[in-house]
Write a protein that holds these residues in place. Structure first.
Motif, PDB file in Angstrom:
ATOM      1  N   GLY A 220       0.899  -0.956   0.197  1.00 58.52           N
ATOM      2  CA  GLY A 220       0.048   0.034  -0.184  1.00 58.52           C
ATOM      3  C   GLY A 220       0.812   1.265   0.255  1.00 58.52           C
ATOM      4  O   GLY A 220       0.339   2.387  -0.056  1.00 58.52           O
ATOM      5  N   GLU A 221       2.161   1.243  -0.259  1.00 55.88           N
ATOM      6  CA  GLU A 221       3.012   2.238  -0.112  1.00 55.88           C
ATOM      7  C   GLU A 221       3.368   2.848  -1.503  1.00 55.88           C
ATOM      8  O   GLU A 221       4.267   2.779  -2.181  1.00 55.88           O
ATOM      9  CB  GLU A 221       4.393   2.040   0.665  1.00 55.88           C
ATOM     10  CG  GLU A 221       4.225   1.290   1.989  1.00 55.88           C
ATOM     11  CD  GLU A 221       3.992   2.612   2.949  1.00 55.88           C
ATOM     12  OE1 GLU A 221       3.976   3.909   2.479  1.00 55.88           O
ATOM     13  OE2 GLU A 221       3.491   2.302   3.941  1.00 55.88           O
ATOM     14  N   HIS A 222       2.148   3.263  -2.048  1.00 60.49           N
ATOM     15  CA  HIS A 222       2.160   3.613  -3.485  1.00 60.49           C
ATOM     16  C   HIS A 222       3.100   4.596  -4.259  1.00 60.49           C
ATOM     17  O   HIS A 222       3.863   4.564  -5.138  1.00 60.49           O
ATOM     18  CB  HIS A 222       0.634   4.098  -4.033  1.00 60.49           C
ATOM     19  CG  HIS A 222      -0.204   2.839  -3.775  1.00 60.49           C
ATOM     20  ND1 HIS A 222      -0.291   1.675  -4.098  1.00 60.49           N
ATOM     21  CD2 HIS A 222      -1.309   2.900  -3.003  1.00 60.49           C
ATOM     22  CE1 HIS A 222      -1.251   0.916  -3.774  1.00 60.49           C
ATOM     23  NE2 HIS A 222      -2.008   1.757  -2.946  1.00 60.49           N
ATOM     24  N   GLU A 223       3.402   5.628  -3.247  1.00 58.94           N
ATOM     25  CA  GLU A 223       4.556   6.781  -3.595  1.00 58.94           C
ATOM     26  C   GLU A 223       5.641   6.411  -3.628  1.00 58.94           C
ATOM     27  O   GLU A 223       6.574   6.813  -4.652  1.00 58.94           O
ATOM     28  CB  GLU A 223       3.760   8.029  -2.680  1.00 58.94           C
ATOM     29  CG  GLU A 223       4.645   9.196  -3.103  1.00 58.94           C
ATOM     30  CD  GLU A 223       4.315  10.553  -2.124  1.00 58.94           C
ATOM     31  OE1 GLU A 223       5.127  11.495  -2.391  1.00 58.94           O
ATOM     32  OE2 GLU A 223       3.484  10.358  -1.545  1.00 58.94           O
ATOM     33  N   GLN A 224       5.962   5.716  -2.408  1.00 63.37           N
ATOM     34  CA  GLN A 224       7.394   5.240  -2.377  1.00 63.37           C
ATOM     35  C   GLN A 224       7.922   4.115  -3.574  1.00 63.37           C
ATOM     36  O   GLN A 224       8.723   3.928  -3.888  1.00 63.37           O
ATOM     37  CB  GLN A 224       7.639   4.532  -1.214  1.00 63.37           C
ATOM     38  CG  GLN A 224       8.828   4.259  -0.712  1.00 63.37           C
ATOM     39  CD  GLN A 224       9.194   3.581   0.683  1.00 63.37           C
ATOM     40  OE1 GLN A 224       8.360   3.715   1.636  1.00 63.37           O
ATOM     41  NE2 GLN A 224      10.406   3.379   0.965  1.00 63.37           N
ATOM     42  N   ALA A 225       6.571   3.378  -3.765  1.00 65.90           N
ATOM     43  CA  ALA A 225       6.905   2.454  -4.905  1.00 65.90           C
ATOM     44  C   ALA A 225       7.052   2.912  -6.164  1.00 65.90           C
ATOM     45  O   ALA A 225       8.065   2.550  -7.088  1.00 65.90           O
ATOM     46  CB  ALA A 225       5.523   1.276  -4.761  1.00 65.90           C
TER      47      ALA A 225
END
Length: 300
Positions: A220-225
């Motif tokens: 769920g860490e979309h920005e970091q991903a």
């Protein structure tokens, strides 16, 4: 016309001769200690292998040099010859020695290149039977994890990936493999930690970042991903540009080259035919082919 030889009547052999069963002149083959129920009679290698062990003293064979020959075969993609050479090295090495273990690990790597994963598994298991805590043990464990995964035995693969990092906590590829297999099990937070360990230990291949981005996405860490995925794509593009420049002697023009197929392993040691992976699409970004890593042969 009369043949002069008949006229001369010369006798080329004279004397009492020797008995018919005189051992030094017999042409009958020596009896070989081989069980006909377990040996294929048309297998031409059986005779050679038995004669090798009988007629060649172990101390007359330079096992280290024999391993080097096998590595040379690996270097020119002659993997079948490599498997045979490493097997002979293991035969002539002192029983359960470090050299024998090294030969078995390398034999497994050669079989893996041929996608003979069942034989690779057997070679790695033999190496670990010799010593599961030596300098070659971590390589054997991580290679065994790779071969088991390719052979469809994912649960056992994770067990050996974990043993690899326990045996050598500074083995970057082992941390990557553990992280990869944890993602497969849905344990994405632990997987991210594994990928971070691999990166800290110097494994900065684009593939590691791509797997880390996948794990972050599933966590769920979309920005970091997205940030990690962008960095992976940048590394991959830089590597492709460098390869093109080395091959052509010229830097690529604007836009460079398109992405080439799937990943290669660290230092060219990766496995092939990685399975298609899970994970959501990030915009129009192409999803790379996923692969577990197989460590290359020892000393290669």
């Amino acid at each position: 016309m009369t043949d002069e030889r008949d006229v001369d009547g010369h006798e080329f052999s004279a004397g009492q001769g020797v008995d018919a069963d005189y051992e030094e002149f017999t042409l009958d083959p020596e009896e070989l200690d081989a069980d006909p129920t377990t040996v294929d009679p048309v297998d031409s290698r059986v005779l050679t292998d038995v004669l090798d062990r009988r007629n060649v003293e172990s101390d007359a064979v330079d096992v280290e040099r024999l391993i080097d020959v096998g590595l040379s075969y690996m270097g020119i993609n002659r993997f079948e010859e490599a498997t045979e050479t490493f097997e002979r090295a293991a035969q002539f090495a002192e029983e359960d020695s470090l050299e024998a273990q090294e030969a078995w690990v390398n034999k497994g790597a050669a079989h893996a290149q041929l996608e003979e994963f069942d034989q690779a598994i057997g070679a790695y298991e033999e190496a670990l039977r010799i010593d599961d805590d030596s300098e070659h043990a971590a390589t054997a464990e991580t290679n065994l994890a790779y071969a088991l995964w390719e052979f469809g035995r994912e649960e056992q693969a994770l067990e050996h990936a974990e043993r690899a990092v326990e045996t050598d906590p500074r083995f970057a590829e082992a941390w990557y493999n553990r992280g990869f297999l944890l993602v497969e099990r849905g344990l994405v937070e632990d997987a991210v930690n594994c990928f971070d360990n691999a990166i800290r230990l110097g494994y900065r291949d684009a593939g590691v970042l791509e797997e880390k981005a996948r794990a972050l996405e599933e966590a769920g860490e979309h920005e970091q991903a997205e940030e990690v995925a962008d960095r992976a794509e940048e590394i991959r593009r830089e590597a492709e540009e460098q390869m093109i420049e080395e091959q052509t002697g010229q830097a690529p023009g604007p836009g460079g080259q398109g992405r080439q197929g799937g990943r290669s392993g660290a230092g060219g040691r990766g496995g092939r035919n990685g399975r298609g992976g899970r994970g959501s699409q990030r915009g129009a970004r192409e999803e790379p082919e996923r692969e577990l890593q197989g460590e290359g042969p020892e000393g290669f």
